[in-house]
Design a protein around this motif. Sequence first.
Motif, mmCIF file in Angstrom:
data_model
loop_
_atom_site.group_PDB
_atom_site.id
_atom_site.type_symbol
_atom_site.label_atom_id
_atom_site.label_comp_id
_atom_site.label_asym_id
_atom_site.label_seq_id
_atom_site.Cartn_x
_atom_site.Cartn_y
_atom_site.Cartn_z
ATOM 1 N N MET A 1 0.847 -1.204 0.000
ATOM 2 C CA MET A 1 0.000 0.000 0.000
ATOM 3 C C MET A 1 0.878 1.247 0.000
ATOM 4 S SD MET A 1 -3.108 0.929 2.610
ATOM 5 C CE MET A 1 -4.169 2.311 2.288
ATOM 6 N N MET A 2 0.600 2.189 -0.892
ATOM 7 C CA MET A 2 1.439 3.373 -1.031
ATOM 8 C C MET A 2 1.243 4.337 0.143
ATOM 9 S SD MET A 2 3.194 3.036 -3.805
ATOM 10 C CE MET A 2 3.697 4.646 -4.358
ATOM 11 N N ASP A 3 2.334 4.964 0.549
ATOM 12 C CA ASP A 3 2.302 5.942 1.625
ATOM 13 C C ASP A 3 1.574 7.198 1.147
ATOM 14 O OD1 ASP A 3 2.836 7.656 3.727
ATOM 15 O OD2 ASP A 3 4.882 8.068 3.083
ATOM 16 N N LYS A 4 0.561 7.646 1.905
ATOM 17 C CA LYS A 4 -0.194 8.842 1.548
ATOM 18 C C LYS A 4 0.004 9.964 2.557
ATOM 19 C CE LYS A 4 -3.756 6.438 -1.122
ATOM 20 N NZ LYS A 4 -5.214 6.273 -1.362
ATOM 21 N N THR A 5 1.169 9.977 3.195
ATOM 22 C CA THR A 5 1.477 11.036 4.160
ATOM 23 C C THR A 5 1.368 12.401 3.496
ATOM 24 O OG1 THR A 5 3.047 9.557 5.243
ATOM 25 C CG2 THR A 5 3.199 11.896 5.785
ATOM 26 N N LEU A 6 0.691 13.312 4.146
ATOM 27 C CA LEU A 6 0.452 14.628 3.567
ATOM 28 C C LEU A 6 1.715 15.474 3.535
ATOM 29 C CD1 LEU A 6 -2.992 15.589 5.171
ATOM 30 C CD2 LEU A 6 -2.558 14.684 2.880
ATOM 31 N N ARG A 7 1.809 16.298 2.534
ATOM 32 C CA ARG A 7 2.902 17.251 2.355
ATOM 33 C C ARG A 7 2.970 18.195 3.555
ATOM 34 N NH1 ARG A 7 4.764 20.400 -2.507
ATOM 35 N NH2 ARG A 7 5.004 22.592 -1.930
ATOM 36 N N ASN A 8 4.163 18.508 4.014
ATOM 37 C CA ASN A 8 4.359 19.474 5.094
ATOM 38 C C ASN A 8 4.319 20.888 4.531
ATOM 39 O OD1 ASN A 8 5.203 17.974 7.748
ATOM 40 N ND2 ASN A 8 6.240 16.882 6.091
ATOM 41 N N ALA A 9 3.447 21.695 5.085
ATOM 42 C CA ALA A 9 3.300 23.078 4.613
ATOM 43 C C ALA A 9 4.439 23.949 5.133
ATOM 44 C CB ALA A 9 1.966 23.646 5.074
ATOM 45 N N LEU A 10 4.892 24.866 4.292
ATOM 46 C CA LEU A 10 5.924 25.807 4.708
ATOM 47 C C LEU A 10 5.297 26.820 5.664
ATOM 48 C CD1 LEU A 10 8.942 26.333 4.004
ATOM 49 C CD2 LEU A 10 8.140 28.048 2.381
ATOM 50 N N PRO A 11 5.829 26.991 6.857
ATOM 51 C CA PRO A 11 5.225 27.920 7.822
ATOM 52 C C PRO A 11 5.369 29.372 7.373
ATOM 53 C CG PRO A 11 7.339 27.150 8.633
ATOM 54 C CD PRO A 11 7.055 26.355 7.395
ATOM 55 N N ALA A 12 4.479 30.222 7.861
ATOM 56 C CA ALA A 12 4.532 31.653 7.539
ATOM 57 C C ALA A 12 4.150 32.467 8.760
ATOM 58 C CB ALA A 12 3.591 31.975 6.381
ATOM 59 N N ARG A 13 4.748 33.631 8.904
ATOM 60 C CA ARG A 13 4.404 34.536 9.980
ATOM 61 C C ARG A 13 2.991 35.060 9.780
ATOM 62 N NH1 ARG A 13 8.066 39.081 9.042
ATOM 63 N NH2 ARG A 13 7.287 39.917 10.984
ATOM 64 N N GLU A 14 2.345 35.469 10.852
ATOM 65 C CA GLU A 14 1.003 36.010 10.767
ATOM 66 C C GLU A 14 0.982 37.278 9.903
ATOM 67 O OE1 GLU A 14 -1.944 34.962 11.821
ATOM 68 O OE2 GLU A 14 -1.066 33.111 12.608
ATOM 69 N N ALA A 15 -0.023 37.378 9.029
ATOM 70 C CA ALA A 15 -0.108 38.514 8.115
ATOM 71 C C ALA A 15 -0.176 39.841 8.859
ATOM 72 C CB ALA A 15 -1.321 38.357 7.203
ATOM 73 N N SER A 16 -0.891 39.874 9.980
ATOM 74 C CA SER A 16 -1.041 41.126 10.734
ATOM 75 C C SER A 16 0.287 41.634 11.269
ATOM 76 C CB SER A 16 -2.027 40.922 11.891
ATOM 77 O OG SER A 16 -1.563 39.898 12.764
ATOM 78 N N GLU A 17 1.229 40.744 11.453
ATOM 79 C CA GLU A 17 2.551 41.136 11.941
ATOM 80 C C GLU A 17 3.506 41.436 10.793
ATOM 81 O OE1 GLU A 17 3.581 41.768 15.048
ATOM 82 O OE2 GLU A 17 1.463 41.534 15.572
ATOM 83 N N ARG A 18 3.475 40.603 9.770
ATOM 84 C CA ARG A 18 4.491 40.748 8.711
ATOM 85 C C ARG A 18 4.276 41.992 7.853
ATOM 86 N NH1 ARG A 18 1.693 35.663 6.258
ATOM 87 N NH2 ARG A 18 0.761 36.424 4.317
ATOM 88 N N ILE A 19 3.046 42.542 7.792
ATOM 89 C CA ILE A 19 2.850 43.761 7.000
ATOM 90 C C ILE A 19 3.453 44.983 7.673
ATOM 91 C CG2 ILE A 19 0.762 42.892 5.867
ATOM 92 C CD1 ILE A 19 -0.857 44.732 7.742
ATOM 93 N N LYS A 20 3.951 44.817 8.891
ATOM 94 C CA LYS A 20 4.550 45.934 9.613
ATOM 95 C C LYS A 20 6.061 46.045 9.376
ATOM 96 C CE LYS A 20 1.203 45.372 13.395
ATOM 97 N NZ LYS A 20 1.041 45.022 14.830
ATOM 98 N N ASP A 21 6.639 45.057 8.676
ATOM 99 C CA ASP A 21 8.087 45.060 8.487
ATOM 100 C C ASP A 21 8.450 44.392 7.170
ATOM 101 O OD1 ASP A 21 8.338 42.154 8.845
ATOM 102 O OD2 ASP A 21 7.986 42.523 10.975
ATOM 103 N N PHE A 22 9.744 44.326 6.895
ATOM 104 C CA PHE A 22 10.233 43.707 5.664
ATOM 105 C C PHE A 22 10.993 42.415 5.944
ATOM 106 C CE2 PHE A 22 9.072 47.788 4.081
ATOM 107 C CZ PHE A 22 8.824 47.631 2.727
#
Length: 457
Positions: A1-22
Amino acid sequence: MMDKTLRNALPAREASERIKDFFEVSPGFSEQTALAEAARCLSCKNAPCMKGCPVGVHIPDFIAALRTEGAQAAAAVISADNNLPAVCGRVCPQENQCEKFCIRREKLGGSVSIGALERFVADHAPETEKRRPAPCGISVAVVGSGPAGLSCAADLAKAGAKVTVFEALHKAGGVLEYGIPEFRLPKAVVDKEIKALEALGVEIRCDEVVGRSVTLPELMETHDAVFIGSGAGLPLFLGIDGETLCGVLSANELLTRVNLMKAYREDAVTPVPRGKNVVVVGAGNVAMDAARTARRLGAEVTLVYRRSRAEMPARAEEIAHAEEEGIKFELLTNPVRIHGDEKGFVCGVTCVRMRLGEPGKDGRRRPIVVEGSEFDIPCDELVVALGTTPNPLIKSSYPDLPTTEKGTVIADENGRTPIPRLYAGGDAMTGAATVILAMGAGKRAAKAILEDCAPRA
């Protein structure tokens, strides 16, 4: 049976915080997540993922090396083919290239996160001392220090060629430095990649404008070969009334001033206009970069695009990040007039609604104006992000340079122009494209130069 482990998502900072800086949006994979994602690779013998890599990275091999030996071993595999892994791991459209062909994509939990793994390896592998190879007797001038020029220079240097890069701006990196924002590609990452190139013996001469301070014929007289990788830095505009008003600028100008000249800082010597209501025209990666940059400068941003969401050429990740950050999309919409106030500053733009007709020769459905659909969008700044063409300076200083009507240099798939010992690649040859495609062109040209110019016994 083939492994169907889900892809790991790349984490991201919260939008409300990241729009305040570069600062960078994503911190990248942790070691635990990287190893878990590497374990999802099926190590296919025919490696379908490699079909989508313009520089031919041995993807299953580097992932296997990461899994069994660690980041340093994986980095050795990647660097055999990719001279800018930390850059490519961040900005390459992997979903349309290597990951598109991953056998896990449809029914086995999603493609392996090849780009995120490449980034992890590049960021975490210990730095190793670069050994300069024995000279091979070839001297090459490279015009431009963007992805094509850097890739070409690196492969030539690895083969022992004496390489000098001529960069018009005061800092090397080309579009990596002036075009892609810090929140997507930290400039420390670019600087690290360039230092590795210099460690191989490549000389980079900044503030050298080929066509002014030195000409192509002069470079060809003093070098065995010349590679033109000067990119496509001349912006296209709308051609509508009001484009000369104060507050209308190209995405190139906005991004260059913010990225290269750090105009977002309070103490900037050359500050950038900070509109409160900004309209960005276009829907490619550059448009997303401009819109998200304007958002970080404090604006409410509306992005206008004449086709539908399905036709938006930007990466899905960038579109999603833009929406998370509060950027409004006005799709099937096209500007027809820009309005100014009594002082000559932008105060709004008139747009029309569009519908999509039959596909054209390029397969894309043609936008058609909906009669009587005009409406106004108030704004105090309008940014045009409709693409770019090569700067005509080099051609104007060397009329014999073979170019198309659009100004791109004529060369074959290996970068050879009709003029002996003159090569070209990247956006200077194709028009605006992706970083990785430009790198692939630089690698092919380097191979051609080594074949054509190798000293004969």
